[in-house]
Design a protein around this motif. Structure first.
Motif, PDB file in Angstrom:
ATOM      1  N   UNK A   1       0.462  -0.955  -0.114  1.00 36.04           N
ATOM      2  CA  UNK A   1       0.011  -0.400  -0.252  1.00 36.04           C
ATOM      3  C   UNK A   1       0.641   0.988   0.302  1.00 36.04           C
ATOM      4  N   UNK A   2       2.129   1.427   0.804  1.00 34.83           N
ATOM      5  CA  UNK A   2       2.651   2.946   0.752  1.00 34.83           C
ATOM      6  C   UNK A   2       3.415   2.513  -0.853  1.00 34.83           C
TER       7      UNK A   2
ATOM      8  N   UNK B   1       5.758  14.211  -0.158  1.00 30.60           N
ATOM      9  CA  UNK B   1       5.579  13.187   0.078  1.00 30.60           C
ATOM     10  C   UNK B   1       5.323  11.794   1.056  1.00 30.60           C
ATOM     11  N   UNK B   2       7.017  11.305   0.639  1.00 28.54           N
ATOM     12  CA  UNK B   2       7.418  10.117   1.278  1.00 28.54           C
ATOM     13  C   UNK B   2       7.623  10.816   3.172  1.00 28.54           C
ATOM     14  N   UNK B   3       8.146  12.128   3.103  1.00 26.98           N
ATOM     15  CA  UNK B   3       8.291  12.533   4.631  1.00 26.98           C
ATOM     16  C   UNK B   3       6.834  12.314   5.114  1.00 26.98           C
ATOM     17  N   UNK B   4       5.848  12.411   4.881  1.00 30.75           N
ATOM     18  CA  UNK B   4       4.630  12.748   5.072  1.00 30.75           C
ATOM     19  C   UNK B   4       4.156  11.141   5.278  1.00 30.75           C
TER      20      UNK B   4
ATOM     21  N   UNK C   1       3.223   9.087   9.040  1.00 31.26           N
ATOM     22  CA  UNK C   1       1.976   8.507   9.337  1.00 31.26           C
ATOM     23  C   UNK C   1       1.971   7.001   9.068  1.00 31.26           C
ATOM     24  N   UNK C   2       2.959   6.638   8.954  1.00 31.28           N
ATOM     25  CA  UNK C   2       2.951   4.685   9.067  1.00 31.28           C
ATOM     26  C   UNK C   2       4.164   4.457   9.572  1.00 31.28           C
TER      27      UNK C   2
END
Length: 553
Positions: free
Chosen positions: A54-55, A87-90, A94-95
């Motif tokens: 998913x990631x 986006x990778x930082x987010x 968050x994951x």
């Protein structure tokens, strides 16, 4: 009491049963522990796979691969590159993942290297280490093991599947997923990787193992205490009673030879299970042994009677075969000697010679299929029929045809006999013979060597009714010698299972200096039994030798 009955064994059945149960519990606990570990690990890995998938899918939707390729080639960061990095930082914020990064393997002198492109970094990590971000184009192979570099080199551009593997490094133990990012024209750009730490999972699995082992130890102690008391009452004591009864039975069988004098002690086991059944079986066995003793006494006496009767039968059979040579006073022109050595008390081979009239002599050697009493009885019938038919004046072929049909009448024994028969005219030396499946005769003409006479073999007697047989003629001159035998001679085996053989027979015959029939037969007997040695004689060995000394006037 016999020493074996007095012996005390250090490992009792109770101890072994307890040990077995404890071992079984330990094995079951270990298996449950292993199953739990495997199940926990498999479930967590399956969950991590779904998370990684998913990631990666989320990240790739926010990466412009063509723009990324241009950035790699120019080493310049575009607006789209910065947005993708955000986006990778987010994602990493968050994951629950360890790392997310973009890398590109580079060939470098055969060992390979790894180019940094982009990574996701948490704000907390940036505060601690401002240099935590990947520098596009920087070669950073030192942070990757040679195995990982080689794996990525072999993987990039090989399809759209995700490559999963365990990755143990100085940063910890991670479960890693890699996927190739392609440009719009299908050119492999780089690899996106996601690492999920599994150290906490391994720690939980270890705690689970420790708990299972402690539980197993407590369970073993409790079970051992309960089972030892139960085994003593339900198994050990009844088994001791059964053992005592069995010893009593053995002692009484040792001291008594009359089964009627033996009375056994009953162990009286009433446990309602297999031990009670064993107790009853022992008593039944002892009664059966008493019956067997009585039967054995009878059978021993019966065997002695049969052995005596076999000895008488062997004597009778031996008497049917002439043992004193020569005995044909009416035909002094011919010298004869023969022998028959059965493999058992009685055999199936036979030889015969007799005068048909004053000028014709009948010669027979035969081998009945099988051994023992049945073969001996069949031999007597065949020998009698052959002599009766020969003395009726028939030719050799007619004798075989007639005897074959007589043996086939009402025959259910499936026995047969191989026969060589010859009729010698002692005035002319003409020998008319026929062969029903028997061995080749061996002939020595005066002054020459022994040779096999390879006559035509017709079907054995007693096999198929109405068979046709033909005869042939040999011309014997004065001094000629004829040697006849059964296959027990050529097929005799030594301890190494080597056969005596046809060549050896011929070689021995040609070495005998004195060609008197008695000397030939006795020399061959000595040679073959020296050859057999300690090996078992498995077939009857029969020989018949004649020499025509002169023609009858």
């Amino acid at each position: 009491m016999h020493k074996a009955l007095k012996k005390k064994y250090p490992h009792s059945i109770g101890k072994r049963l307890i040990t077995g149960v404890v071992a079984a519990i330990v094995v079951i606990a270990v298996m449950i522990d292993m199953f739990g570990v495997f199940s926990t690990f498999s479930i967590n890995i399956a969950y991590d796979k779904k998370s990684i998938e998913g990631i990666i899918d989320l990240a790739m939707r926010n990466i412009d691969s063509d723009d990324l390729l241009e950035c790699i080639e120019t080493k310049q960061l575009s607006e789209k590159f910065r947005r993708s990095r955000g986006i990778l930082d987010e994602i990493i914020e968050t994951h629950d993942i360890h790392y997310i990064y973009l890398i590109r393997p580079v060939e470098n002198g055969g060992n390979g290297d790894m180019m940094e492109i982009m990574n996701g970094v948490t704000q907390e990590r940036l505060r601690k280490d401002p240099n935590a971000r990947a520098t596009i184009g920087k070669l950073n192979g030192d942070d990757f093991s040679p195995y990982i570099i080689k794996t990525v080199l072999n993987f990039i551009g090989k399809g759209d599947d995700i490559l999963y593997f365990l990755n143990k490094s100085s940063y910890g133990v991670d479960y890693t997923g890699l996927k190739t990012i392609y440009a719009s024209d299908g050119t492999p750009v780089c690899v996106i990787g996601v690492d999920i730490s599994i150290e906490s999972m391994l720690s939980k699995i270890f705690e689970f193992q420790i708990g299972m082992l402690l539980s197993a130890v407590i369970l073993v102690i409790m079970v051992q205490f309960i089972i030892s008391r139960w085994l003593r009452r339900s198994v050990v004591i009844p088994m001791e009673n059964i053992e005592s009864s069995a010893v009593d039975i053995a002692e009484k069988f040792q001291v008594s030879t009359d089964p009627n004098d033996i009375v056994f002690r009953n162990p009286n086991i009433n446990t309602g299970d297999e031990l009670e059944s064993l107790s009853r079986s022992i008593m039944m066995m002892s009664d059966e042994m008493k019956t067997y003793m009585a039967k054995l006494l009878y059978e021993t006496a019966e065997r002695e009677r049969i052995s005596y009767e076999l000895s008488v039968a062997a004597t009778i059979q031996s008497d049917l075969l002439t043992k004193v040579f020569p005995n044909l006073k009416e035909c002094e022109e011919v010298e004869i000697y023969a022998s028959m050595n059965p493999a058992r008390e009685v055999g199936g081979d036979f030889y015969d010679y007799f005068m048909i009239d004053e000028n014709h002599m009948g010669l027979v050697i035969a081998d009945v299929s099988g051994k023992g009493i049945s073969a001996a009885l069949f031999m007597v019938i065949a020998k009698t029929l052959l002599k009766n038919e020969a003395q009726s004046g028939k030719s050799a072929a007619e004798i075989l045809e007639s005897v074959n049909n007589r043996l086939c009448e009402n025959s259910t024994s499936e026995m047969f006999v191989t026969v060589w028969i010859g009729i010698l005219d002692v005035r002319t030396g003409e020998l008319k013979a026929s062969n029903a499946g028997h061995e080749y005769p061996i002939i020595c003409k005066s002054g020459e060597k022994f040779e096999y006479y390879k006559d035509k073999h017709y079907f054995v007697l007693g096999g198929i009714k109405n068979m046709e047989y033909k005869e042939y003629t040999l011309k014997l001159r004065e001094g000629c010698c004829l040697f006849l035998y059964t296959d027990g001679l050529t097929e005799a085996n030594d301890v190494n299972e080597q056969m005596f053989g046809m060549d050896r027979v011929l070689e021995i015959l040609n070495k005998v200096e004195d060609t008197a029939p008695e000397n030939i037969v006795k020399s061959m007997e000595k040679q073959v039994f020296d050859f057999i040695g300690k090996a078992e004689q498995f077939d009857d060995i029969t020989m018949l030798c004649i020499r025509l000394n002169k023609l009858k006037k």
